[in-house]
Design an enzyme around this catalytic site. Structure first.
Site, PDB file in Angstrom:
ATOM      1  N   CYS A 138       0.840  -1.197   0.000  1.00  0.00           N
ATOM      2  CA  CYS A 138       0.000   0.000   0.000  1.00  0.00           C
ATOM      3  C   CYS A 138       0.878   1.252   0.000  1.00  0.00           C
ATOM      4  O   CYS A 138       1.565   1.532  -0.970  1.00  0.00           O
ATOM      5  CB  CYS A 138      -0.954  -0.046   1.201  1.00  0.00           C
ATOM      6  SG  CYS A 138      -2.352   1.072   1.045  1.00  0.00           S
ATOM      7  N   HIS A 169      -3.600  -5.798   1.084  1.00  0.00           N
ATOM      8  CA  HIS A 169      -2.949  -5.951   2.385  1.00  0.00           C
ATOM      9  C   HIS A 169      -2.844  -7.407   2.828  1.00  0.00           C
ATOM     10  O   HIS A 169      -3.701  -7.878   3.580  1.00  0.00           O
ATOM     11  CB  HIS A 169      -3.722  -5.174   3.441  1.00  0.00           C
ATOM     12  CG  HIS A 169      -3.570  -3.697   3.336  1.00  0.00           C
ATOM     13  ND1 HIS A 169      -2.494  -3.021   3.856  1.00  0.00           N
ATOM     14  CD2 HIS A 169      -4.347  -2.766   2.745  1.00  0.00           C
ATOM     15  CE1 HIS A 169      -2.613  -1.727   3.604  1.00  0.00           C
ATOM     16  NE2 HIS A 169      -3.729  -1.541   2.920  1.00  0.00           N
ATOM     17  N   GLU A 185      -0.936  -8.475   5.030  1.00  0.00           N
ATOM     18  CA  GLU A 185      -0.682  -8.494   6.484  1.00  0.00           C
ATOM     19  C   GLU A 185      -1.959  -8.322   7.300  1.00  0.00           C
ATOM     20  O   GLU A 185      -1.936  -8.434   8.517  1.00  0.00           O
ATOM     21  CB  GLU A 185       0.362  -7.431   6.832  1.00  0.00           C
ATOM     22  CG  GLU A 185      -0.158  -6.025   7.065  1.00  0.00           C
ATOM     23  CD  GLU A 185      -0.631  -5.293   5.814  1.00  0.00           C
ATOM     24  OE1 GLU A 185      -0.779  -5.930   4.749  1.00  0.00           O
ATOM     25  OE2 GLU A 185      -0.888  -4.063   5.908  1.00  0.00           O
TER      26      GLU A 185
END
Lengths: 732, 89, 235
Positions: free
Chosen positions: C86, C203, C205
């Site tokens: 990002c 994302h 994560e």
């Protein structure tokens, strides 16, 4: 010397209040002192109209670690973990500059949470606007939603829930209430209580400009757009993020004795609060305050509402360590004063004494008013209207009425809004916005989660403030219960019109009574809150809107459920069978009326229904639960079905209790009822549980894969069509 | 009356007294890179508007109306207009 | 394997990256401060999401001049595995470590939702071992994620297998409606020529636990376990 009327208007004090100031001081106040009295004795800071009423709220309980009076309330969820939370309004700034007003509203409530030493983990917001057909409202709506996202997303705190409601009463005065929830180690809660004579007062964060001077007073007068002359605050979420991380790091040291953010009335209220709560004095020198602009005088420095600033009281020996942390985060800090032993707030401008007043004068001596409320005859008449005198809905019109309701701005999908809020950051979001009746956020490092939701049906409060106040508490709690959580505490934001009008005071007083009774019955103490009065424009008050934010606890996060039913499920209605179209969305949509008595509320039944649903979810007997609020039963059922599913409904068991009327049966509203979805094999056990809990339970339909909603009489409507109506409401 | 096309330039920035977080961050970024001579930065928007008008004054006036109603948020922003040149269309 | 998560002022995805590596991948991980000048002792680096320096001026523009970025650049040149997520993608792009630029989303609005992405090549540090065509469900949350390159640059990227992830429908098919931000050719993630620096907008994560809606992000984060040690040892 006589004070002029203009000078008093400037600080929003009455002549009587001014005389009180003179009597307390034994002399005429100096100009800065007068400005500070004006701010501290405003409704916003001093709660002079609401304080006596707020005493009605239950504020204690076994889980309450910190009740009202601090920056936020804290409740214990076990394992030494506390949940800090509070809701606050930013209505008037949002009316003038929607984006920045909403953004700085988020910034303010987030600071309240990390000031307590809590890490913010969730944001919610409760919004009220006029009709979206008006271009001005569309501008305000887009600005507010943009500001909330712009600030919260940048901070990296997920915005997980909230509520939005539209009515013409909010056209000139939208409501923007922001709530923040944080996690804190119960043994490490920081308070705004200065102590230790000689300790240093440090101001950290943004430089001070002429932003929002008299914001607190401006929040306490009518017609915000006209009265506002100050400089609009522009939020800096990047700076707030640095402040958040730095403050939490500084609080890990032993050097900090008190912390207070600068919000309404800026340095004035933070210095006064810190001194007064700690029963000490504070002396500061405004020349030590770094300015963003040149030529600011002591008055402007003391009343500036520049954002992203924090007041920290530090032990002298720890100053170097504390400043090293702030430096590491590129934050500017100034030592601006010291804690003193005389109990006085003393403001110096170099050598000149600008203020020397006991802190208690600003706080404890703030006048309070108990007024006489009278119900508006117009509203009493509206309530007395017999809604059953209206012609009932014909069977042929049920489909059209349903489509219209699904597309109503008050019911339609919030997807276009919530998609602009980051709700996955922090990797805690178990039930994101729209997946359940409340958002569920796990507590990292434990097996627990919290469920959070804001709510208030202002139509109910308008028509009957006492019952409406009860509804606000009960509905927010019910939403939380629908995820399987047990509601444990609440925060509230009282958005009302002028208390100086008997009709306005009546609403405030009765709504607070209703909220207090419901909070006591549901064992959800009020641990924090905020009051926003004078929400009027053109002499008309907004609907009375006591927004309630409830926090619930889920012991085992894996048991939490959302609202989506699966194929093959049986739909059961737990609780109240009888509904009314009084005060309903249907009545507004179909008949253009806000009238009739709102649904009654039996608190005993409410408690039983919520407990039953919590138990059924905890023992994994149901896989979805949904409150039936605005729009009634049919709307609620459709909200539980994703587009590929369908349902065969049979409401015949409810018909007689709704007087045989279709409008009440399908679109009537009621409290104390929840639709649950369960596998057919669980129905027997659920019946047993319901019977033991003394909760009425009725089978109202089955979920199938037909893609069609089939009602009692074979009327069929494709679910996807209904979803199209539902999805379209906020676009346009 | 004959109309001509004018190239109007609009500079929009936050009012002097309004906090400018973007300007502050850029200033600090420049300081970090060693541009110590930078005292302050204000950030804003620059627009080019091609306007058909009877005179430069009229182009200026119409653009000011555009600023007041849409281009600038006059609650927090101020604007400056120059009728720079005739646009070559 | 030891991961470092670079934190800039305004980063806000650092906590998730730390949690995902520690709780999801169960590997060692530590934050790296933007004012540090060394990344010694780390086998892989993550440049997390957020709003470094508020994203004022341009996303990633100021962060890329942080002191740590010299060490990050050296690490990249030595073949060390780096994942930019990002805002981390934007920082790497500004620093010239990842191709392309990131513009405001086509609909001009911040967008937070779950999307599907398709693995286009398994040759990179963070797709190693994944079959091309594998569909991963991941969250996005950005306002400036429209990947842009010119047609010439696109051809160049294709040729050198630098396109690592594309947005797709849940079955892995191309679908313009599945492109959430108007990215050129639905590109969600790219790599440098060598394949050791990977940058993507979604994302991974935030997708390390089924409780949070999915754990398919671990396949990206975990890919480096297969390739990363080799790469780290090799440099």
């Amino acid at each position: 010397m006589t004070i002029t009327t203009e000078a008093l208007r400037e600080v929003a004090l009455t002549r009587v209040e001014y005389d009180q100031v003179v009597e307390l001081l034994g002399r005429e106040p100096r100009p800065v002192e007068l400005g500070m009295f004006g701010a501290m004795w405003s409704e916003h800071c001093g709660y002079k109209n609401s304080r006596p009423l707020l005493k009605k709220f239950p504020t204690t309980g076994p889980r309450v670690v910190q009740g009202p009076g601090e920056n936020a309330g804290v409740v214990d969820i076990g394992d030494g973990i506390g949940i800090a939370f509070k809701i606050e309004s930013h209505n008037h700034p949002s009316a003038v500059e929607p984006y920045q007003g909403a953004a700085t509203g988020v910034g303010g409530i987030v600071r309240d949470i990390f000031t307590m030493g809590a890490r913010p983990i969730a944001l919610l917001n409760s919004l009220r606007f006029g009709s979206l057909d008006s271009p001005r409202t569309r501008y305000i709506f887009d600005g507010v939603v943009g500001g909330i996202g712009g600030y919260g997303n940048c901070l990296g705190i997920p915005t997980v829930a909230g509520d939005i409601f539209f009515d013409d009463s909010y056209t000139g005065n939208p409501l923007v209430n922001a709530m923040c929830v944080g996690v804190v180690d119960n043994s490490a809660i920081m308070r705004a209580k200065a102590s230790g004579v000689g300790n240093l007062v440090v101001l950290v964060g943004a430089d001070t400009g002429r932003d929002g001077i008299h914001g607190a007073t401006f929040a306490s007068v009518e017609n915000p757009e006209e009265s506002h002359r100050g400089v609009i605050q522009v939020g800096n979420p990047f700076l707030e993020k640095l402040l958040l991380e730095a403050c939490l790091e500084v609080l890990q040291t032993e050097h900090v004795v008190a912390m207070q953010d600068l919000g309404a009335a800026g340095l004035t209220s933070s210095v006064v609060e810190c001194a007064s709560s700690g029963d000490v004095g504070i002396e500061i020198d405004v020349q030590k305050v770094t300015r963003r602009e040149q030529g600011m005088n002591a008055y402007e420095v003391m009343l500036s509402e520049s954002q992203e600033r924090m007041l920290v009281v530090v032990r002298e020996e720890g100053l170097e360590d504390v400043r090293a942390i702030f430096d590491r985060w590129d934050l500017h800090s100034d030592v601006i004063g010291r804690v003193t032993g005389d109990g006085n707030v003393c403001i110096m401008d170099g050598e000149a004494v600008e203020v020397n007043v006991p802190a208690s004068f600003f706080v404890d001596q703030c006048p309070t008013y108990v007024r006489d409320g009278i119900e508006s005859a117009r509203i009493a008449n509206a309530r007395a209207f017999d809604v059953d005198s209206l012609p009932d809905l014909s069977r042929e019109d049920v489909g059209d009425a349903l489509h219209a309701l699904m597309a109503s701005p008050n019911i339609c999908s919030r997807e276009p809004v919530v998609q602009t809020y980051d709700h996955t950051i922090m990797s805690n979001t178990v039930l994101p916005p729209l997946a359940g009746d409340a958002a569920v956020v796990r507590i990292k490092g434990t097996n627990k989660a919290i469920a959070v939701k804001t709510d208030c049906n202002p139509r109910y409060v308008y028509l009957d403030p006492y019952v409406g106040g009860m509804h606000a508490v009960a509905e927010a709690a019910r939403n939380v219960s629908c995820t399987g959580a047990k509601p444990i505490a609440l925060t509230n934001c009282l958005n009302f019109g002028s208390p100086e009008k008997p009709e306005g005071y009546y609403q405030l007083e009765r709504a607070v009574s209703g909220m207090a009774d419901a909070a006591r019955a549901l064992e959800t103490p009020v641990v924090s809150g905020n009051v926003s009065l004078y929400n009027e424009s053109g002499n008309e008050a907004v609907f009375p809107t006591p927004t309630v934010g409830v926090v619930g606890l889920i012991e085992d996060v894996s048991t939490a459920v959302g609202m989506t039913a699966s194929s093959g499920a049986v739909l059961l209605l737990a609780g109240q069978h009888s509904a009314t179209i009084g005060g309903s969305e249907y009545l507004k949509q179909r008949h253009g009326m806000t009238a009739g008595a709102p649904p009654s509320l039996d608190l005993d039944l409410e408690i039983r229904v919520q407990k039953f649903v919590q138990d059924a979810i905890a023992s994994r007997m149901v896989h979805a639960a949904h409150d039936t609020s605005e729009g009634g039963l049919l709307v609620a059922v459709i909200e539980m079905l994703d587009g590929s599913l369908g349902s065969a409904l049979d409401f015949s068991c409810l018909a007689s209790e709704n007087g045989g009327r279709l409008d009440r049966l399908y679109f009537g509203e009621a409290a104390s009822r929840i639709i649950i979805a369960a596998a057919p094999t669980q129905v027997e056990a659920l019946r047993t549980l319901a019977e033991a809990a003394d909760v009425p339970l009725a089978e109202i339909g089955r979920v199938n894969t037909s893609g069609v909603l089939r009602m009692d009489d074979a009327t069929s409507i494709p679910i996807l069509d209904l979803h199209d109506s539902w999805a379209s409401g906020l676009k346009r | 009356m004959g109309k001509q096309q004018y190239l109007v330039e609009v500079f929009i920035s936050l009012k002097e007294v309004v906090n400018d977080p973007q300007g502050l961050a850029i200033r600090d970024g420049l300081h970090n890179l060693g541009f110590d001579e930078v005292d302050g930065v204000r950030a804003g928007k620059y627009l080019q508007v091609s306007v058909n008008a009877g005179s430069p004054e009229q182009a200026q006036q119409r653009t000011a109306e555009m600023c007041d109603t849409l281009l600038a948020n006059t609650v927090i922003e101020e604007y400056r207009i120059t009728v720079a040149d005739r646009a070559t269309s | 394997m030891r991961f470092g998560v670079v934190t800039f002022p305004g980063s806000n995805g650092d906590h998730d990256a730390l949690s995902a590596i520690e709780l999801g991948l169960q590997q060692e991980v530590a934050p790296v401060w933007h004012k540090d000048r060394s990344v010694d002792g780390f086998d892989a680096l993550i440049i997390p999401g957020g709003f470094s320096y508020g994203d004022y001026l341009r996303a990633g523009a100021i962060a890329r001049f942080s002191p740590i970025m010299e060490a990050v650049t050296d690490f990249a040149q030595q073949g060390g595995p780096i994942l930019g997520i990002c805002n981390g993608f934007q920082v790497l792009a500004e620093a010239g470590l990842a191709p392309g630029v990131l513009l405001r989303n086509a609909n001009l609005s911040f967008s937070c939702r779950w999307v599907h992405t398709r693995v286009e090549t398994g040759r990179t540090a963070f797709s190693n071992g994944l079959q091309p065509g594998t569909v991963l469900r991941l969250p996005i949350a950005h306002g400036e994620g429209r990947f842009f390159v010119t047609p010439e640059e696109l051809a160049h990227l294709e040729e050198r297998q630098q396109i690592v992830f594309r947005y797709c429908d849940e079955y892995g098919n191309d679908d313009p409606l599945a492109n959430p931000n108007g990215s050129t050719d639905s590109i969600a993630g790219v790599c440098n020529e060598r394949g050791n620096v990977v940058a993507l907008m979604p994302h991974p994560e935030r997708a390390y636990d089924p409780l949070l809606g999915g754990d398919e992000g671990l396949q990206i984060l975990g890919a480096v376990l297969r390739s990363g040690v080799e790469a780290a040892v090799g440099r």
